[in-house]
Design a protein around this motif. Structure first.
Motif, PDB file in Angstrom:
ATOM      1  N   ASP A   4      46.698  36.309 103.276  1.00  0.00           N
ATOM      2  CA  ASP A   4      45.503  37.049 103.696  1.00  0.00           C
ATOM      3  C   ASP A   4      45.432  37.141 105.221  1.00  0.00           C
ATOM      4  OD1 ASP A   4      43.922  37.451 101.105  1.00  0.00           O
ATOM      5  OD2 ASP A   4      44.347  35.297 101.050  1.00  0.00           O
ATOM      6  N   LEU A   5      45.617  35.998 105.875  1.00  0.00           N
ATOM      7  CA  LEU A   5      45.549  35.919 107.341  1.00  0.00           C
ATOM      8  C   LEU A   5      46.850  35.308 107.863  1.00  0.00           C
ATOM      9  CD1 LEU A   5      44.216  35.835 110.179  1.00  0.00           C
ATOM     10  CD2 LEU A   5      43.075  33.716 109.471  1.00  0.00           C
ATOM     11  N   LEU A   6      47.552  36.060 108.699  1.00  0.00           N
ATOM     12  CA  LEU A   6      48.794  35.576 109.313  1.00  0.00           C
ATOM     13  C   LEU A   6      48.513  35.197 110.759  1.00  0.00           C
ATOM     14  CD1 LEU A   6      51.883  35.169 109.519  1.00  0.00           C
ATOM     15  CD2 LEU A   6      52.079  37.629 109.999  1.00  0.00           C
ATOM     16  N   PRO A  34      52.605  48.958  98.654  1.00  0.00           N
ATOM     17  CA  PRO A  34      51.287  48.737  98.026  1.00  0.00           C
ATOM     18  C   PRO A  34      50.929  47.265  97.850  1.00  0.00           C
ATOM     19  CG  PRO A  34      52.874  49.601  96.437  1.00  0.00           C
ATOM     20  CD  PRO A  34      53.511  49.735  97.783  1.00  0.00           C
ATOM     21  N   ASP A  35      51.939  46.384  97.788  1.00  0.00           N
ATOM     22  CA  ASP A  35      51.639  44.957  97.612  1.00  0.00           C
ATOM     23  C   ASP A  35      51.670  44.179  98.930  1.00  0.00           C
ATOM     24  OD1 ASP A  35      54.359  45.150  97.968  1.00  0.00           O
ATOM     25  OD2 ASP A  35      54.923  43.980  96.192  1.00  0.00           O
ATOM     26  N   PHE A  36      51.708  44.882 100.062  1.00  0.00           N
ATOM     27  CA  PHE A  36      51.560  44.197 101.356  1.00  0.00           C
ATOM     28  C   PHE A  36      50.098  43.760 101.461  1.00  0.00           C
ATOM     29  CE2 PHE A  36      50.797  43.785 105.888  1.00  0.00           C
ATOM     30  CZ  PHE A  36      51.970  43.229 106.368  1.00  0.00           C
ATOM     31  N   HIS A  37      49.873  42.466 101.475  1.00  0.00           N
ATOM     32  CA  HIS A  37      48.531  41.922 101.252  1.00  0.00           C
ATOM     33  C   HIS A  37      47.838  41.447 102.534  1.00  0.00           C
ATOM     34  CE1 HIS A  37      45.374  40.297  98.709  1.00  0.00           C
ATOM     35  NE2 HIS A  37      45.467  39.119  99.313  1.00  0.00           N
ATOM     36  N   ILE A  38      48.567  41.314 103.617  1.00  0.00           N
ATOM     37  CA  ILE A  38      47.977  40.767 104.852  1.00  0.00           C
ATOM     38  C   ILE A  38      46.931  41.734 105.395  1.00  0.00           C
ATOM     39  CG2 ILE A  38      48.440  39.988 107.207  1.00  0.00           C
ATOM     40  CD1 ILE A  38      51.332  39.399 106.314  1.00  0.00           C
ATOM     41  N   SER A  39      45.707  41.248 105.582  1.00  0.00           N
ATOM     42  CA  SER A  39      44.644  42.111 106.103  1.00  0.00           C
ATOM     43  C   SER A  39      44.356  41.855 107.576  1.00  0.00           C
ATOM     44  CB  SER A  39      43.359  41.924 105.296  1.00  0.00           C
ATOM     45  OG  SER A  39      42.907  40.587 105.364  1.00  0.00           O
ATOM     46  N   GLU A  40      44.792  40.687 108.084  1.00  0.00           N
ATOM     47  CA  GLU A  40      44.594  40.405 109.508  1.00  0.00           C
ATOM     48  C   GLU A  40      45.784  39.610 110.037  1.00  0.00           C
ATOM     49  OE1 GLU A  40      41.754  38.070 112.736  1.00  0.00           O
ATOM     50  OE2 GLU A  40      41.229  37.991 110.609  1.00  0.00           O
TER      51      GLU A  40
END
Length: 407
Positions: free
Chosen positions: A263-265, A287-293
């Motif tokens: 979620d957060l890198l 589509p499955d790239f999940h990192i939002s920040e």
């Protein structure tokens, strides 16, 4: 010890640098520890420690530091302010042939200045022994949490630079209640240690890389990755840290599976320009790239994190990256990845960062300055002396020969 005059320089760079190499108390302690030492402080109205604070500890405030033997600053120095024949300690930002500081190094050579770069102060194993990395990690992690709260309207933290001190920043963190998110931290040095120190304030549980990829949780967790966890040799040979750092171009990134779970890198690793990027812009479109920040403390522009297109500022720490257009977007747009890429993070807590830096400088460097440099600490960090580049930095010869300043 012979009599030595040490000068604390006023920082001249814009935007203003508020940190200092030594706090007033540290200056006072040093003069007691070294009876032959006198410390002079150049006037400044920008420091996190005021002139009055230095004066209250018996330090002499002055404009003229020409009588000093050693001059300590932090950032680059205007050419017209350089004093010939002196010994300077600064972060010179020249060892990567940065074009914006070429003229300064040329002037130092012309003026027979000895330049010692903090970034090059290392032990026998070439590990850095001083720096602001710890506070870059602490503040970078704090900003990452702050941005996550803003993106999802969960909580609103006071920016670190508006906190009175680290204690108030920690009080802000105590109010945070994170969801069952997954946080990824890259790196194993002092910056990464600072990140983990900040996450420790939130009491977030640490999990292994395997658990991070294959398990689900009802609480927030974090995982720390080292190079061996997300790079492998192209020829399939077993991992060798020495070989990787010597020949990074022989390796490929295996980071992609983590992008599907994170979620957060928070990036706190060192990156070589010859090493593969962590992931590509095309992979960010999946589509499955999940990192939002991404809290990119490394802040290598167009480097290991391809979405870091520019540095951000303390005043405006966030911007968005739209994976489809590959362009900068508004910070918290849900179709974009939020990017935090402040390149001077320790400035947000300048007093604590300065205290930490000064302690390391006093304990690990000054004995080699005032006594014998038995371990070669100063020698290895000296970029130029007596009008010449030292052997360690002769690779800069072409950099300084172009349009050189005449003596």
């Amino acid at each position: 010890m012979q009599k030595i005059k040490l000068g604390i320089l006023r920082e001249e760079k814009v935007p203003p640098e508020k940190r200092v190499p030594f706090t007033p108390l540290q200056c006072s302690d040093l003069m007691r520890a070294y009876p032959g030492l006198e410390i002079l402080v150049q006037h400044s109205n920008m420091r996190c420690y005021t002139d009055a604070e230095y004066a209250s500890f018996g330090l002499q405030l002055t404009e003229d530091l020409s009588q000093c033997d050693i001059l300590l600053g932090l950032k680059e120095i205007p050419i017209e302010k350089l004093i010939a024949g002196k010994k300077y300690f600064i972060f010179s930002h020249t060892i990567k042939k940065q074009p914006y500081n070429k003229k300064m190094l040329q002037a130092m050579l012309a003026k027979n200045i000895q330049l010692i770069d903090y970034e090059c102060l290392t032990d026998k194993e070439h590990n850095r022994i001083i720096g602001f990395g710890r506070y870059a990690g602490i503040v970078g992690a704090y900003n990452g949490i702050l941005g996550y709260g803003k993106r999802y309207n969960m909580f609103d933290l006071k920016p670190a630079h508006l906190c009175r001190d680290r204690e108030e920043m920690e009080e802000e963190l105590e109010r945070v209640r994170l969801p069952n998110m997954k946080i990824l931290v890259t790196g194993g040095g002092r910056v990464a240690n600072g990140v983990i120190e900040a996450l420790g304030m939130l009491k977030i549980r640490k999990v292994t890389p395997y658990e991070f990829l294959h398990c689900s949780y009802r609480e927030p967790v974090y995982c720390q990755l080292h190079s061996k966890d997300y790079y492998q040799a192209k020829d399939g040979s077993s991992w060798s840290s020495k070989d990787f750092y010597t020949h990074p171009e022989k390796y490929v990134s295996t980071f992609l599976p983590y992008t599907k779970e994170c979620d957060l890198l928070i990036t706190a690793h060192f990156w070589d320009v010859h090493a593969p990027v962590l992931f590509t812009k095309d992979q960010m479109k999946l589509p499955d790239f999940h990192i939002s920040e991404i809290a990119d403390i490394t802040c290598d522009i167009n480097g290991s994190v391809p979405s870091t297109l520019k540095p951000s500022s303390i005043a405006e720490p966030f911007y968005g990256y739209n994976p489809l257009t590959e362009q900068i977007d508004i910070p918290f747009n849900k179709t974009s990845v939020t990017i935090m890429a402040v390149d001077n993070l320790p400035c947000e807590l300048p007093r604590e960062a300065s205290e930490d830096f000064g302690k390391e400088l006093a304990e690990r460097v000054l004995p080699s300055v005032f006594g014998e440099d038995k371990e070669g600490i100063i020698e290895r960090a000296t970029i130029c002396k007596s009008g010449k580049l030292t052997p360690h930095f002769e690779y800069l010869k072409d950099y300084v020969s172009e349009g050189a300043v005449s003596k």
